[in-house]
Design a protein around this motif. Structure first.
Motif, PDB file in Angstrom:
ATOM      1  N   ASP A 102      53.688 -57.498  -1.460  1.00  0.00           N
ATOM      2  CA  ASP A 102      52.286 -57.447  -1.020  1.00  0.00           C
ATOM      3  C   ASP A 102      52.062 -58.357   0.186  1.00  0.00           C
ATOM      4  N   LYS A 103      52.689 -59.509   0.130  1.00  0.00           N
ATOM      5  CA  LYS A 103      52.543 -60.441   1.243  1.00  0.00           C
ATOM      6  C   LYS A 103      53.127 -59.848   2.527  1.00  0.00           C
ATOM      7  N   LYS A 104      54.331 -59.244   2.389  1.00  0.00           N
ATOM      8  CA  LYS A 104      54.962 -58.631   3.564  1.00  0.00           C
ATOM      9  C   LYS A 104      54.148 -57.423   4.056  1.00  0.00           C
ATOM     10  N   PHE A 105      53.570 -56.611   3.104  1.00  0.00           N
ATOM     11  CA  PHE A 105      52.774 -55.445   3.484  1.00  0.00           C
ATOM     12  C   PHE A 105      51.541 -55.862   4.277  1.00  0.00           C
ATOM     13  N   LYS A 106      50.877 -56.936   3.798  1.00  0.00           N
ATOM     14  CA  LYS A 106      49.709 -57.432   4.533  1.00  0.00           C
ATOM     15  C   LYS A 106      50.098 -57.917   5.920  1.00  0.00           C
ATOM     16  N   GLU A 107      51.249 -58.581   6.003  1.00  0.00           N
ATOM     17  CA  GLU A 107      51.705 -59.053   7.328  1.00  0.00           C
ATOM     18  C   GLU A 107      51.956 -57.864   8.251  1.00  0.00           C
ATOM     19  N   GLN A 108      52.577 -56.763   7.697  1.00  0.00           N
ATOM     20  CA  GLN A 108      52.839 -55.580   8.528  1.00  0.00           C
ATOM     21  C   GLN A 108      51.533 -54.914   8.963  1.00  0.00           C
ATOM     22  N   ILE A 109      50.540 -54.831   8.048  1.00  0.00           N
ATOM     23  CA  ILE A 109      49.253 -54.224   8.411  1.00  0.00           C
ATOM     24  C   ILE A 109      48.588 -55.042   9.520  1.00  0.00           C
ATOM     25  N   THR A 110      48.653 -56.355   9.385  1.00  0.00           N
ATOM     26  CA  THR A 110      48.066 -57.215  10.421  1.00  0.00           C
ATOM     27  C   THR A 110      48.746 -56.981  11.763  1.00  0.00           C
ATOM     28  N   MET A 111      50.080 -56.845  11.742  1.00  0.00           N
ATOM     29  CA  MET A 111      50.808 -56.585  12.978  1.00  0.00           C
ATOM     30  C   MET A 111      50.425 -55.218  13.563  1.00  0.00           C
ATOM     31  N   LEU A 112      50.298 -54.167  12.688  1.00  0.00           N
ATOM     32  CA  LEU A 112      49.916 -52.829  13.159  1.00  0.00           C
ATOM     33  C   LEU A 112      48.510 -52.820  13.742  1.00  0.00           C
ATOM     34  N   GLU A 113      47.581 -53.542  13.092  1.00  0.00           N
ATOM     35  CA  GLU A 113      46.220 -53.616  13.626  1.00  0.00           C
ATOM     36  C   GLU A 113      46.201 -54.271  14.995  1.00  0.00           C
ATOM     37  N   GLN A 114      47.025 -55.321  15.134  1.00  0.00           N
ATOM     38  CA  GLN A 114      47.085 -56.004  16.442  1.00  0.00           C
ATOM     39  C   GLN A 114      47.672 -55.072  17.496  1.00  0.00           C
ATOM     40  N   ILE A 115      48.717 -54.289  17.105  1.00  0.00           N
ATOM     41  CA  ILE A 115      49.366 -53.403  18.088  1.00  0.00           C
ATOM     42  C   ILE A 115      48.452 -52.230  18.453  1.00  0.00           C
ATOM     43  N   SER A 116      47.826 -51.578  17.424  1.00  0.00           N
ATOM     44  CA  SER A 116      47.033 -50.353  17.682  1.00  0.00           C
ATOM     45  C   SER A 116      45.580 -50.647  17.996  1.00  0.00           C
ATOM     46  N   SER A 117      45.174 -51.861  17.872  1.00  0.00           N
ATOM     47  CA  SER A 117      43.773 -52.253  18.091  1.00  0.00           C
ATOM     48  C   SER A 117      42.813 -51.457  17.196  1.00  0.00           C
ATOM     49  N   MET A 118      43.266 -51.015  16.001  1.00  0.00           N
ATOM     50  CA  MET A 118      42.434 -50.308  15.011  1.00  0.00           C
ATOM     51  C   MET A 118      42.553 -51.013  13.666  1.00  0.00           C
ATOM     52  N   SER A 119      41.437 -51.032  12.958  1.00  0.00           N
ATOM     53  CA  SER A 119      41.496 -51.616  11.621  1.00  0.00           C
ATOM     54  C   SER A 119      42.163 -50.625  10.656  1.00  0.00           C
ATOM     55  N   SER A 120      42.614 -51.137   9.514  1.00  0.00           N
ATOM     56  CA  SER A 120      43.270 -50.257   8.526  1.00  0.00           C
ATOM     57  C   SER A 120      42.296 -49.205   7.987  1.00  0.00           C
ATOM     58  N   GLU A 121      41.014 -49.547   7.829  1.00  0.00           N
ATOM     59  CA  GLU A 121      40.027 -48.594   7.326  1.00  0.00           C
ATOM     60  C   GLU A 121      39.810 -47.458   8.323  1.00  0.00           C
ATOM     61  N   ASP A 122      39.747 -47.796   9.639  1.00  0.00           N
ATOM     62  CA  ASP A 122      39.576 -46.760  10.663  1.00  0.00           C
ATOM     63  C   ASP A 122      40.786 -45.828  10.689  1.00  0.00           C
ATOM     64  N   ALA A 123      41.985 -46.386  10.595  1.00  0.00           N
ATOM     65  CA  ALA A 123      43.189 -45.560  10.603  1.00  0.00           C
ATOM     66  C   ALA A 123      43.223 -44.631   9.373  1.00  0.00           C
ATOM     67  N   LYS A 124      42.802 -45.181   8.234  1.00  0.00           N
ATOM     68  CA  LYS A 124      42.777 -44.377   7.002  1.00  0.00           C
ATOM     69  C   LYS A 124      41.793 -43.213   7.128  1.00  0.00           C
ATOM     70  N   ASN A 125      40.588 -43.486   7.650  1.00  0.00           N
ATOM     71  CA  ASN A 125      39.585 -42.428   7.820  1.00  0.00           C
ATOM     72  C   ASN A 125      40.058 -41.366   8.793  1.00  0.00           C
ATOM     73  N   SER A 126      40.688 -41.792   9.882  1.00  0.00           N
ATOM     74  CA  SER A 126      41.197 -40.842  10.869  1.00  0.00           C
ATOM     75  C   SER A 126      42.241 -39.921  10.257  1.00  0.00           C
ATOM     76  N   LEU A 127      43.159 -40.519   9.480  1.00  0.00           N
ATOM     77  CA  LEU A 127      44.197 -39.715   8.827  1.00  0.00           C
ATOM     78  C   LEU A 127      43.599 -38.723   7.821  1.00  0.00           C
ATOM     79  N   MET A 128      42.607 -39.189   7.066  1.00  0.00           N
ATOM     80  CA  MET A 128      41.978 -38.314   6.067  1.00  0.00           C
ATOM     81  C   MET A 128      41.247 -37.157   6.723  1.00  0.00           C
TER      82      MET A 128
END
Length: 513
Positions: free
Chosen positions: A127-153
């Protein structure tokens, strides 16, 4: 004296002799008694010894039986004790095994707890590593995890809708093709399995007589008999030059049947006068009522329909004397009931309920009061009044679309009613006049502005009117259907009722190249 002395001596001698004899007899008797006593004592001793022996034998026998019973009981007790000892040993072994399994389970539980603790620690790390990866992805894509989830859905929903619509269209097209084919097959099989009859009813009845002399007796002096007969039966009696025949004319078949039977009884009896006529007509009316009930019962039994209210049975029997365009109403209802039963069986529905609804579908044509309502609505109210099932009530009321269909039996009754009433030969109507009536119906609707096409369908029971959407609005379409219905009702003659359906539609056509 000498003689007396001799006599006395003789008496003494005789007495002495008697005493001697008596003592001898007594001695003999005593000896016999002693002998009998000795014999009795000997016999008693023997009986006593015999009874003692029998008692000893019985005692020995009872003792042997008791010893045998005791031995059997002891052996059973020994067997039971052996079984109990065996069960005790088995239980001891099972208890030992349970203790061993309990120890093994405890050791396994300890191992599982250790593994669970290890898994929990690993999960926390993941879980700790997953949160770190999400934080890194948000920084790279400039999108929050909720926005990415809604877009995918949203993208997945759009793709799923497209796939679902394509699948639904394919299934619907296939279902339409299959349903049309299967429906035609069921209707054709149903029609083929029912024998039909051509219409032969009319509005007059011919009463045959043996000679024309009877005509004069029927007319009576100054026409009294014929006037009384017409007044009692409500039927017009035509006595003309037709040889050996009298014509009974009337729109009510029941009245014609009463007049025919009354005439038959009067002519057979020979007494024809006003009082006798009224008496015979009253008697025949009672017979007809009884026959109506009997016909209703026999019809229900023939079709395997049970539990009908007596009033419904009477109305069914009354159908025998009603007709529509020459088609006997009872024959039509029986035919419809048989068709409904066959079609319901083909479709996997309850054939008994279908036959019941088919038999009762035109019951509204024969009520006693005949109110100003469509016969389907009258029949529905009668069926509801006499506690028929909701499926039957709805099928009766909806067989001409007066009410909405709520069960699968209703369309079956409607179809079978059309099959029985619209088939060739079912009703006495010339083909040319039939086609002319349909053409007049279509031309009447075509005369209204904005109408593009008209189609008379379902043997003239429905008129479909197609109008242009640019010329007719929704409000005008409703007014147009009312106007066409009123004009057809005022200007045309037709059996039953005609349903006017105005269709207004807008079509958009595009081509993909």
């Amino acid at each position: 004296m000498v003689i007396v002395t001799i006599v006395i001596l003789a008496i003494v001698v005789s007495a002495a002799t008697g005493f001697a004899t008596y003592f001898a007899v007594m001695k003999t008797t005593e000896k016999r008694r002693l002998n009998m006593v000795k014999e009795a004592e000997v016999e008693g001793e023997m009986i006593k010894k015999e009874k003692i022996l029998q008692a000893k034998e019985r005692f020995i026998q009872l003792k042997a039986e008791h010893e045998k019973t005791v031995n059997d009981r002891n052996s059973k007790i020994v067997q039971i004790e052996a079984k109990l000892k065996e069960k005790e040993r088995s239980l001891s072994q099972q208890i030992d095994e349970v203790h061993k399994k309990d120890k093994n389970l405890n050791s396994q539980m300890d191992k599982l707890e250790a593994q669970l603790q290890n898994i929990e620690s690993k999960k926390e790390e993941l879980d700790k590593k997953f949160k770190e990866q999400i934080t890194m992805l948000e920084q790279i894509s400039s999108m929050s995890s909720e926005d990415a989830k809604n877009s995918l859905m949203e993208s997945m929903k759009a793709e799923a809708k497209s796939s679902a619509m394509t699948y639904i269209n394919e299934v619907m097209e296939e279902a339409k093709m299959t349903a049309s084919k299967e429906a035609k097959k069921v209707v054709i099989q149903t029609i083929q399995r029912v024998a039909t009859e051509a219409a032969i009813e009319n509005s007059v009845t011919v009463f045959n007589i043996d000679s024309d002399e009877v005509k004069g007796r029927i007319i009576g002096r100054e026409g009294r008999n014929i006037r009384t007969l017409e007044a009692a039966t409500g039927v017009e009696i035509i006595v003309d030059d037709t040889p050996e025949a009298i014509i009974l004319s009337g729109f009510d078949p029941v009245r014609r049947e009463i007049a025919k039977l009354a005439l038959h009884q009067l002519v057979t009896d020979g007494r024809i006068h006003p009082a006798r006529i009224e008496e015979v007509v009253a008697k025949v009316q009672k017979q007809i009522e009884e026959e109506i009930v009997e016909v209703g019962k026999r019809t229900a039994i023939d079709l395997g329909i049970h539990g009908l209210h007596p009033e419904l049975i009477r109305l069914i029997g009354k159908m025998k004397y009603r007709s529509s365009y020459g088609q006997n109403l009872l024959q039509h209802s029986r035919e419809t009931a048989n068709l409904c039963g066959i079609m319901a069986a083909e479709l996997g529905l309850n054939p008994k309920i279908a036959r019941r609804a088919g038999l009762l579908h035109d019951i509204g044509k024969v009520p006693d009061d005949e109110p100003e309502l469509p016969h389907a609505i009258i029949g529905m109210k009668l069926a509801e009044k006499y506690k028929e099932k909701p499926e039957v009530v709805n099928a009766i009321g909806a067989h001409h679309d007066e009410t909405e269909m709520t069960s699968l039996i209703a369309p079956i009754v409607q179809v079978c009613d059309a099959i029985s009433g619209a088939r060739p030969g079912a009703r006495r109507e010339v083909m040319e006049s039939y086609i002319k009536r349909l053409k007049e119906m279509e031309d009447t609707a075509m005369a209204y502005p904005g109408v593009i096409k008209t189609y008379a369908i379902q043997a003239g029971r429905e008129l479909r009117v197609i109008v242009g959407s640019e010329k007719i609005t929704d409000q005008k379409a409703e007014q147009l259907s009312h106007d066409i219905a009123k004009k057809i009702q005022d200007e045309m003659t037709y059996p039953g009722q005609v349903k006017i359906t105005v269709i207004r539609e807008t079509r958009s056509i595009s081509y993909a190249k």
